[in-house]
Design a protein around this motif. Sequence first.
Motif, PDB file in Angstrom:
ATOM      1  N   ARG A   6       1.131  -1.271  -0.069  1.00 32.47           N
ATOM      2  CA  ARG A   6      -0.337  -0.119  -0.201  1.00 32.47           C
ATOM      3  C   ARG A   6       1.074   1.289   0.223  1.00 32.47           C
ATOM      4  O   ARG A   6       1.284   1.583   1.132  1.00 32.47           O
ATOM      5  CB  ARG A   6      -1.302  -0.030   1.333  1.00 32.47           C
ATOM      6  N   CYS A   7       1.375   1.648  -1.272  1.00 31.65           N
ATOM      7  CA  CYS A   7       2.468   2.717  -1.429  1.00 31.65           C
ATOM      8  C   CYS A   7       1.667   3.842  -0.603  1.00 31.65           C
ATOM      9  O   CYS A   7       0.777   4.240  -0.428  1.00 31.65           O
ATOM     10  CB  CYS A   7       2.146   2.869  -2.752  1.00 31.65           C
ATOM     11  N   GLY A   8       3.005   4.585   0.251  1.00 31.57           N
ATOM     12  CA  GLY A   8       2.199   5.923   1.026  1.00 31.57           C
ATOM     13  C   GLY A   8       2.136   5.714   1.632  1.00 31.57           C
ATOM     14  O   GLY A   8       1.994   6.657   2.770  1.00 31.57           O
ATOM     15  N   ASP A  57       7.234   3.859  -0.979  1.00 31.76           N
ATOM     16  CA  ASP A  57       6.322   5.183  -2.316  1.00 31.76           C
ATOM     17  C   ASP A  57       6.316   4.424  -3.286  1.00 31.76           C
ATOM     18  O   ASP A  57       4.979   4.852  -4.544  1.00 31.76           O
ATOM     19  CB  ASP A  57       7.550   5.954  -2.110  1.00 31.76           C
ATOM     20  N   SER A  58       6.886   3.495  -3.304  1.00 41.33           N
ATOM     21  CA  SER A  58       6.340   2.579  -4.911  1.00 41.33           C
ATOM     22  C   SER A  58       6.555   1.001  -4.893  1.00 41.33           C
ATOM     23  O   SER A  58       7.226   0.530  -4.148  1.00 41.33           O
ATOM     24  CB  SER A  58       7.899   3.067  -5.977  1.00 41.33           C
TER      25      SER A  58
END
Length: 107
Positions: free
Chosen positions: A35-37, A43-44
């Motif tokens: 789950r990016c972020g 972050d990716s």
Amino acid sequence: MRLKYIVGLGCSWTQGEGAYPQEVVDAHNGKTQIRCGQPGQPDSDYYLRVHELENSWVNQLTKYHFPEYKSLNLGVKGIGNHAAVNQLNISEERRVGKEGQPRCRSR
């Protein structure tokens, strides 16, 4: 020579989600759904996507069973099969008019 394609159309399974090498699974303690972020998450997820596309069933099919074909993977995570099929409607055949601009083919 005329190219032949095998087209994969569908959701995350077609894209290749879950088709990771064992070392990637081990590095994530078996939890590869990123789950990016979110806190504690990268972050990716691009580094996972590379494995997904390489190891998707579409690529495996052409790599090991139909090497004379090229694979075209149109699988998208989260889209669902119904939406994937509906996307075919946007690839309407086009032709170029006198003024050099593409226009929709008349039905």
